[in-house]
Design a protein around this motif. Structure first.
Motif, short mmCIF file in Angstrom:
data_model
loop_
_atom_site.label_atom_id
_atom_site.label_comp_id
_atom_site.label_asym_id
_atom_site.label_seq_id
_atom_site.Cartn_x
_atom_site.Cartn_y
_atom_site.Cartn_z
N ALA A 129 75.96 -1.43 9.54
CA ALA A 129 75.22 -2.38 8.70
C ALA A 129 74.66 -1.67 7.48
O ALA A 129 74.32 -0.48 7.53
CB ALA A 129 74.09 -3.03 9.49
N ILE A 152 70.64 -12.61 4.55
CA ILE A 152 71.01 -12.10 5.87
C ILE A 152 72.06 -13.05 6.46
O ILE A 152 72.13 -14.22 6.07
CB ILE A 152 69.80 -11.98 6.82
N PRO A 153 72.88 -12.59 7.41
CA PRO A 153 73.90 -13.48 7.99
C PRO A 153 73.31 -14.56 8.88
O PRO A 153 73.80 -15.69 8.91
CB PRO A 153 74.79 -12.53 8.80
N ALA A 157 71.27 -12.14 13.85
CA ALA A 157 72.01 -10.93 13.49
C ALA A 157 71.11 -9.71 13.62
O ALA A 157 69.94 -9.75 13.22
CB ALA A 157 72.56 -11.05 12.08
N ASP A 159 71.42 -7.30 11.86
CA ASP A 159 71.15 -6.93 10.47
C ASP A 159 69.73 -7.35 10.08
O ASP A 159 69.04 -6.65 9.33
CB ASP A 159 72.14 -7.63 9.53
N PRO A 184 78.42 -13.77 5.33
CA PRO A 184 78.66 -12.44 4.73
C PRO A 184 79.73 -12.39 3.65
O PRO A 184 79.53 -11.69 2.64
CB PRO A 184 79.04 -11.59 5.95
N TYR A 199 71.23 -7.87 -0.19
CA TYR A 199 71.74 -8.50 1.02
C TYR A 199 71.90 -7.46 2.11
O TYR A 199 72.12 -6.27 1.84
CB TYR A 199 73.02 -9.29 0.78
N THR A 201 74.01 -6.85 5.70
CA THR A 201 75.12 -7.36 6.48
C THR A 201 75.96 -6.22 7.04
O THR A 201 75.71 -5.05 6.75
CB THR A 201 76.00 -8.28 5.62
#
Length: 349
Positions: A129, A152-153, A157, A159, A184, A199, A201
């Motif tokens: 990530a 963010i996804p 997540a 992430d 993403p 971002y 991801t």
């Protein structure tokens, strides 16, 4: 609803801005499954390098079946089915349309808590990530992102948990930024268009923008969270009850694929060629290769042990983020028996 959890949806379809030409990841219809007692299985996955062990396992299994590389016993078959996002793969697994998939670990915890009969049977990767900002931005620390929009996804997540860890390091919380949920594949274009300021991801969607020259990593799990786990091989419990040998062989190949991927550049170059094909990720091989080489441990696969303490830590972080509502017993969502009973598989690709 607390501001921390105000995750607004965002839809951007500007992938043509990616000079690297990252292919879109449209979901493919999952083939009809045979009975749970069959010798074949469809496994759902996303076109992300955190799922790379899956196409390698599928191709290695097919190669061994064709060449007679597996001596004795039944010849099991694994088929990869590509999905575009976690909601689609979640629904297919929940309804039994597919019986196995790579899933987000906290999402599996949540589904099991809601009485969906699933078990995690193997890890799929380590690390992988990134948190990306524009190359020309002044952002050097997370405190520089105060008041900015970060994609963010999904709130499930890992992430998102990574982002929370990095914010906390600079004395911040998600209340100090604006969080948007975004697919993403749309994130690099959104950063290019300045629709978001950063971002977070999994790869290759950080590498796509970095390779194109307009983004740089602000943080990577390889540096900040070495035992990071996210995508895990998950199967429906009825498959375990009715066809343990098939599940065992799938785990054998996934674990062997992880070991093989981390043997060096030769294996990784072969993996790039496989994953980039239309049957799997359908992406620019140069982008996947960038992930494999910059640096070589940007994503790792060799250590796929399932360690309870790591899942407990992941659950603690998920509870703090309100991703899950209450503690969930490790044994209720993990079945370690397949990893403990691995039979070595030779990868000949």
């Amino acid at each position: 609803m607390p501001q921390e959890n105000r995750l607004t949806s965002h839809a951007l379809r500007r992938r043509q801005l990616l000079g690297a030409g990252l292919a879109s990841a449209l979901p493919l219809a999952a083939p009809q499954l045979a009975s749970a007692a069959s010798k074949s299985i469809v496994v759902g996955g996303l076109p992300v390098t955190c799922n790379l062990t899956l196409p390698i396992a599928c191709v290695a299994n097919a190669t061994n079946n064709t060449s007679g590389g597996k001596a004795g016993g039944p010849l099991f078959e694994f088929e990869y089915s590509k999905y575009s996002g976690w909601p689609e793969i979640k629904e297919s697994l929940m309804t039994g349309r597919i019986q196995a998939a790579y899933m987000l670990a906290p999402l599996v915890m949540d589904l099991v808590d809601k009485k969906i009969p699933l078990k995690i049977v193997s890890l799929g990767h380590r690390s992988g990530a990134v948190i990306m900002v524009r190359t020309d931005s002044a952002h050097k620390r997370f405190s520089d992102l105060k008041g900015k929009r970060i994609a963010i996804p999904s709130r499930f997540a890992v992430d998102f948990l990574f982002l929370r860890k990095m914010l906390a390091r600079d004395g911040m919380t998600p209340k100090d930024i604006e969080i948007v949920e975004m697919a993403p594949p749309d994130m690099p274009a959104a950063l290019y268009a300045k629709a978001v300021d950063a971002y977070c991801t999994g790869e290759p969607f950080g590498a796509a923008a970095q390779r194109a020259g307009y983004a740089r990593p602000l943080a990577m799990t390889r540096d900040e969270w070495r035992n990071y786990i996210c995508c895990v091989l998950t199967v429906r419990e009825e498959l375990i009850k009715e066809n343990r040998p098939l599940v065992q062989e799938l785990v054998n190949y996934v674990q062997a694929a992880g070991t093989w991927l981390d043997t060096g550049p030769v294996s990784r170059n072969k993996a790039v060629a496989i994953a980039a094909g239309r049957k799997f990720f359908n992406q620019d091989p140069n982008i996947i290769r960038f992930v494999m080489e910059n640096p070589a441990d940007r994503v790792t696969y060799g250590d796929l042990r399932m360690i309870k303490a790591e899942f407990d830590d992941l659950m603690k972080l998920s509870l703090e983020a309100s991703t899950i509502k209450r503690p969930i017993a490790y044994e209720s969502y993990v079945d370690e028996s397949f990893v403990k009973n691995i039979k070595p598989v030779v990868i000949t690709l």
